[in-house]
Write an enzyme that holds these catalytic residues in place. Sequence first.
Site, PDB file in Angstrom:
ATOM      1  N   SER A  40       0.799  -1.229   0.000  1.00 35.84           N
ATOM      2  CA  SER A  40       0.000   0.000   0.000  1.00 35.84           C
ATOM      3  C   SER A  40       0.831   1.278   0.000  1.00 35.84           C
ATOM      4  O   SER A  40       0.349   2.316  -0.423  1.00 35.84           O
ATOM      5  CB  SER A  40      -0.968   0.008   1.175  1.00 35.84           C
ATOM      6  OG  SER A  40      -0.294   0.215   2.388  1.00 35.84           O
ATOM      7  N   LYS A  44       0.128   4.933   6.729  1.00 31.84           N
ATOM      8  CA  LYS A  44      -0.504   5.696   5.646  1.00 31.84           C
ATOM      9  C   LYS A  44       0.045   7.113   5.638  1.00 31.84           C
ATOM     10  O   LYS A  44       0.703   7.561   6.556  1.00 31.84           O
ATOM     11  CB  LYS A  44      -2.028   5.759   5.823  1.00 31.84           C
ATOM     12  CG  LYS A  44      -2.718   4.419   5.878  1.00 31.84           C
ATOM     13  CD  LYS A  44      -2.629   3.664   4.580  1.00 31.84           C
ATOM     14  CE  LYS A  44      -3.233   2.277   4.719  1.00 31.84           C
ATOM     15  NZ  LYS A  44      -2.804   1.372   3.698  1.00 31.84           N
TER      16      LYS A  44
END
Length: 180
Positions: A41, A90
């Site tokens: 990711s 993130k």
Amino acid sequence: MASRVRSSPYLSSFWKAAAWFPVVVFVVDHGFSYATVEGRSMQPTFNPDGNRLKRDIVLLNKWAATDHVFQRGEVVTLISPTDPKCMITKRVIALQGDTVKPLRSDTPVQVPKGHCWVEGDEAFHSRDSNSFGTVPIALIKAKVTRIVWPPARFGPVAKKPVSDRVQMGRVDPADDDFWS
């Protein structure tokens, strides 16, 4: 027997080391620690080659996250809003007051007070705010500051510029008293 135990150089060294144990626990819990970044990711920032056997190890600055002040483009670790047992890595894309156009929707999202919008760098391999919406800033536990492994990539984690999908808003300073 008791005098031999007291005079043992090993026992003396043990007690000196044991005295530092609470300090080490405090630093790891509240200061700095490291983490392994898994998955795709955050490619190409982390794990750029996609090899599942080689994972990046990063330095986490937990102390910097305690004031809940973040900037767009910073990489953070947070408790997953969908699985509280899981920590995810993130990038902060938008902060309270901003408006974001999600990747999988045409409806803009206003980021509410005390929340942020986070995304992985590899949009199509990431479960992020495009899937679960805005996240409370209180879920953020650390800022990712450096890549420490592999040695060839050692260095600071770069901030990315604000996406053109984000319209920066303004929060009235009088209303910005969320944490008090």
